[in-house]
Scaffold this motif. Sequence first.
Motif, PDB file in Angstrom:
ATOM      1  N   HIS A 179       0.835  -1.213   0.000  1.00  0.00           N
ATOM      2  CA  HIS A 179       0.000   0.000   0.000  1.00  0.00           C
ATOM      3  C   HIS A 179       0.867   1.260   0.000  1.00  0.00           C
ATOM      4  O   HIS A 179       0.685   2.156  -0.843  1.00  0.00           O
ATOM      5  N   TYR A 180       1.816   1.321   0.925  1.00  0.00           N
ATOM      6  CA  TYR A 180       2.644   2.521   1.028  1.00  0.00           C
ATOM      7  C   TYR A 180       3.669   2.610  -0.102  1.00  0.00           C
ATOM      8  O   TYR A 180       4.111   3.713  -0.453  1.00  0.00           O
ATOM      9  N   ARG A 186       1.995   4.445  -2.736  1.00  0.00           N
ATOM     10  CA  ARG A 186       1.777   5.844  -2.365  1.00  0.00           C
ATOM     11  C   ARG A 186       3.083   6.627  -2.382  1.00  0.00           C
ATOM     12  O   ARG A 186       3.095   7.828  -2.137  1.00  0.00           O
TER      13      ARG A 186
END
Length: 236
Positions: A27-28, A31
């Motif tokens: 997820h990160y 991002r």
Amino acid sequence: MSGARLAALAVHAYTASGSVLALLMVHYSYRGDVETVLWLFLAAMVVDGTDGILARRFRVKELFPGFDGALLDNIVDYMTYVLAPMALLWANGYLPEGLFGGICAAVPLLASCVQFCRTDAKPVVAGEHFFLGFPSYWNIVAFYVVATSLDTGVTAAVLLVCTVLVFVPIRYVYPSRTEALWQLTFVLTALWFAAYAVIVAQLPDPHGLVVAGSVAYLVYYLVLSLWLTMRAESRN
């Protein structure tokens, strides 16, 4: 349920928490929050380095004989040590652009699929525990790519070399279980974890001496692994 079984179940849950860490890593990564991913790598390594000790302490195999904790550990390790690091590198421009970059990210995944399915991936030789072939430390490779700002071409070369090493039968030290020089390895491993944290905290410009000190541990690890491999071969 008895207290002993609850404790054993908690150990399995502790191991399984690594899968959530892997989800957060991906997820990160997408991002662009590289530093958070590196902190998550550290958390996953702490879990992986301690869950086996806890499993033996709380007799999880004896209390839950129908649950394969080793398989759970392999699933989590594949996500945190292999899949997530490649997502980090590919999503954040650390690999060459285009198809070649995708290939560089995919090849370690495929090699590690083979390694994680080998029945001899963690051999015990003369009572000593090892990893056979490069032990899929792709998270550590990714960490140094970020910490040293490696060129994309060099990163691709490192990934491909390490992929080949997966299939070279060198016996690598199992830090928590290889008995030879265990106390020294334990101390140096702890210092490496501390250096890792300092380097991530200092990003994007970590102190050169801290980076060099952490690399010295890798040299120690490789030299010890080669020495133990040659010693075992000479005995055979």
